[in-house]
Design a protein around this motif. Structure first.
Motif, mmCIF file in Angstrom:
data_model
loop_
_atom_site.group_PDB
_atom_site.id
_atom_site.type_symbol
_atom_site.label_atom_id
_atom_site.label_comp_id
_atom_site.label_asym_id
_atom_site.label_seq_id
_atom_site.Cartn_x
_atom_site.Cartn_y
_atom_site.Cartn_z
ATOM 1 N N UNK A 167 0.862 -1.190 0.000
ATOM 2 C CA UNK A 167 0.000 0.000 0.000
ATOM 3 C C UNK A 167 0.891 1.230 0.000
ATOM 4 N N UNK A 168 0.793 2.114 -0.987
ATOM 5 C CA UNK A 168 0.012 1.922 -2.206
ATOM 6 C C UNK A 168 0.604 0.810 -3.073
ATOM 7 N N UNK A 169 -0.166 0.319 -4.041
ATOM 8 C CA UNK A 169 0.284 -0.828 -4.844
ATOM 9 C C UNK A 169 1.481 -0.506 -5.724
ATOM 10 N N UNK A 170 2.295 -1.524 -5.982
ATOM 11 C CA UNK A 170 3.367 -1.386 -6.974
ATOM 12 C C UNK A 170 2.698 -1.289 -8.363
ATOM 13 N N UNK A 171 3.161 -0.390 -9.243
ATOM 14 C CA UNK A 171 2.474 -0.207 -10.531
ATOM 15 C C UNK A 171 2.461 -1.485 -11.384
ATOM 16 N N UNK A 172 1.332 -1.688 -12.071
ATOM 17 C CA UNK A 172 1.228 -2.856 -12.963
ATOM 18 C C UNK A 172 2.319 -2.872 -14.032
ATOM 19 N N UNK A 173 2.725 -1.682 -14.517
ATOM 20 C CA UNK A 173 3.739 -1.678 -15.583
ATOM 21 C C UNK A 173 5.056 -2.271 -15.081
ATOM 22 N N UNK A 174 5.293 -2.171 -13.798
ATOM 23 C CA UNK A 174 6.497 -2.784 -13.226
ATOM 24 C C UNK A 174 6.317 -4.300 -13.132
ATOM 25 N N UNK A 175 5.155 -4.715 -12.619
ATOM 26 C CA UNK A 175 4.944 -6.151 -12.369
ATOM 27 C C UNK A 175 4.733 -6.939 -13.656
ATOM 28 N N UNK A 176 4.027 -6.370 -14.639
ATOM 29 C CA UNK A 176 3.837 -7.102 -15.913
ATOM 30 C C UNK A 176 5.170 -7.290 -16.613
ATOM 31 N N UNK A 177 6.029 -6.271 -16.552
ATOM 32 C CA UNK A 177 7.339 -6.371 -17.210
ATOM 33 C C UNK A 177 8.264 -7.330 -16.450
ATOM 34 N N UNK A 178 8.210 -7.250 -15.129
ATOM 35 C CA UNK A 178 9.093 -8.101 -14.323
ATOM 36 C C UNK A 178 8.730 -9.574 -14.450
ATOM 37 N N UNK A 179 7.420 -9.870 -14.455
ATOM 38 C CA UNK A 179 6.990 -11.270 -14.479
ATOM 39 C C UNK A 179 6.594 -11.744 -15.870
ATOM 40 N N UNK A 180 6.650 -10.825 -16.869
ATOM 41 C CA UNK A 180 6.354 -11.174 -18.264
ATOM 42 C C UNK A 180 4.979 -11.802 -18.415
ATOM 43 N N UNK A 181 4.001 -11.140 -17.781
ATOM 44 C CA UNK A 181 2.595 -11.548 -17.903
ATOM 45 C C UNK A 181 1.780 -10.284 -18.168
ATOM 46 N N UNK A 182 0.473 -10.454 -18.493
ATOM 47 C CA UNK A 182 -0.325 -9.269 -18.795
ATOM 48 C C UNK A 182 -1.038 -8.739 -17.547
ATOM 49 N N UNK A 183 -1.724 -7.608 -17.745
ATOM 50 C CA UNK A 183 -2.372 -6.935 -16.619
ATOM 51 C C UNK A 183 -3.373 -7.832 -15.894
ATOM 52 N N UNK A 184 -4.067 -8.684 -16.663
ATOM 53 C CA UNK A 184 -5.103 -9.520 -16.036
ATOM 54 C C UNK A 184 -4.488 -10.440 -14.989
ATOM 55 N N UNK A 185 -3.325 -10.977 -15.299
ATOM 56 C CA UNK A 185 -2.669 -11.878 -14.348
ATOM 57 C C UNK A 185 -2.242 -11.097 -13.105
ATOM 58 N N UNK A 186 -1.655 -9.933 -13.322
ATOM 59 C CA UNK A 186 -1.208 -9.108 -12.193
ATOM 60 C C UNK A 186 -2.402 -8.682 -11.348
ATOM 61 N N UNK A 187 -3.488 -8.250 -12.008
ATOM 62 C CA UNK A 187 -4.672 -7.821 -11.247
ATOM 63 C C UNK A 187 -5.263 -8.965 -10.443
ATOM 64 N N UNK A 188 -5.260 -10.149 -11.035
ATOM 65 C CA UNK A 188 -5.795 -11.316 -10.346
ATOM 66 C C UNK A 188 -4.990 -11.613 -9.083
ATOM 67 N N UNK A 189 -3.677 -11.568 -9.205
ATOM 68 C CA UNK A 189 -2.854 -11.845 -8.012
ATOM 69 C C UNK A 189 -3.028 -10.720 -6.995
ATOM 70 N N UNK A 190 -2.994 -9.472 -7.472
ATOM 71 C CA UNK A 190 -3.170 -8.334 -6.544
ATOM 72 C C UNK A 190 -4.483 -8.443 -5.768
ATOM 73 N N UNK A 191 -5.533 -8.901 -6.442
ATOM 74 C CA UNK A 191 -6.837 -8.959 -5.775
ATOM 75 C C UNK A 191 -6.817 -9.927 -4.597
ATOM 76 N N UNK A 192 -5.907 -10.898 -4.645
ATOM 77 C CA UNK A 192 -5.816 -11.875 -3.553
ATOM 78 C C UNK A 192 -5.000 -11.356 -2.380
ATOM 79 N N UNK A 193 -4.246 -10.274 -2.605
ATOM 80 C CA UNK A 193 -3.390 -9.730 -1.547
ATOM 81 C C UNK A 193 -3.780 -8.306 -1.168
ATOM 82 N N UNK A 194 -4.968 -7.896 -1.580
ATOM 83 C CA UNK A 194 -5.514 -6.629 -1.105
ATOM 84 C C UNK A 194 -4.831 -5.383 -1.632
ATOM 85 N N UNK A 195 -4.220 -5.461 -2.800
ATOM 86 C CA UNK A 195 -3.532 -4.288 -3.354
ATOM 87 C C UNK A 195 -4.170 -3.843 -4.661
#
Ligand code: GLV
Ligand code: MN
Length: 195
Positions: A167-195
């Motif tokens: 909190x606040x969340x790490x930006x999706x552009x960082x996480x999608x690039x780091x993990x080489x996945x799209x926004x949907x995957x990042x949003x799905x994981x974030x939703x499970x950890x309250x960010x």
């Protein structure tokens, strides 16, 4: 890993109004025998999350007598299949004793080498300071592990919540690039950890 103590003990005054590296001591005249004992006999509640595990700390915040002594413990309880998820301790090496269960213990070095073993009661493990590690109860019953640290406050960085639950969340552009996945995957994981 903590600095050496300058006196026999310095039972922490957790409510002191000044802030230092560690905690100020309560006056020695106010220290009682009971300050030096702490009860880790109670089983933690494991069924409140899908991790099915629970960490009961005996660090300086829970057990103020360890203030400045460079040492602390945890009790970790597991239901069947319970996981203490990948995490690291910035300020301590960890040593643990398996008391119940069959516990898969693993850690990864800075060279990205994974070391692991399934331990049974009476066996111990060591996790070098700062390395990411986990324990998983691979047995059918409960699991109990007691861990110890060479710091009164080892600190814990949980890999999943650090990256996906800040909190606040790490930006999706960082996480999608780091993990080489799209926004949907990042949003799905974030939703499970309250960010
Ligand atoms: C186990 O890894 C613990 O930090 O207690
Ligand atoms: Mn740990």
């Amino acid at each position: 890993a903590d600095p050496d103590a300058l006196q026999d003990f310095c039972v922490a005054d957790l409510n002191a109004s000044i802030s230092i590296n560690g905690f100020p001591c309560i006056p020695a005249s106010k220290v009682n025998a009971s300050d030096f004992f702490f009860d880790l006999s109670k089983e933690g509640v494991t069924n409140t999350s899908n991790l099915n595990s629970s960490v009961t700390p005996a660090n300086v915040l829970a057990f103020p007598a360890v203030n400045t002594l460079g040492i602390s413990m945890n009790r970790v309880d597991f239901g069947p299949g319970g996981l203490n998820p990948p995490h690291s301790h910035p300020r301590a090496t960890e040593m643990g004793l398996v008391v119940e269960g069959s516990i898969l213990v693993g850690f990864v070095t800075t060279s990205n080498v994974y070391y692991s073993k399934v331990l049974t009661p009476g066996e111990v493990f060591v996790i070098p300071r700062g390395l990411v590690h986990f324990q998983k109860n691979v047995g059918n019953g409960k699991g109990i592990v007691f861990t110890s640290f060479n710091s009164h406050m080892p600190g814990v960085v949980i890999s999943s919540t650090t990256l996906f639950g800040s909190q606040p969340p790490m930006p999706n552009e960082v996480l999608t690039q780091a993990f080489q996945v799209d926004d949907a995957v990042v949003n799905s994981i974030k939703s499970k950890f309250g960010s």
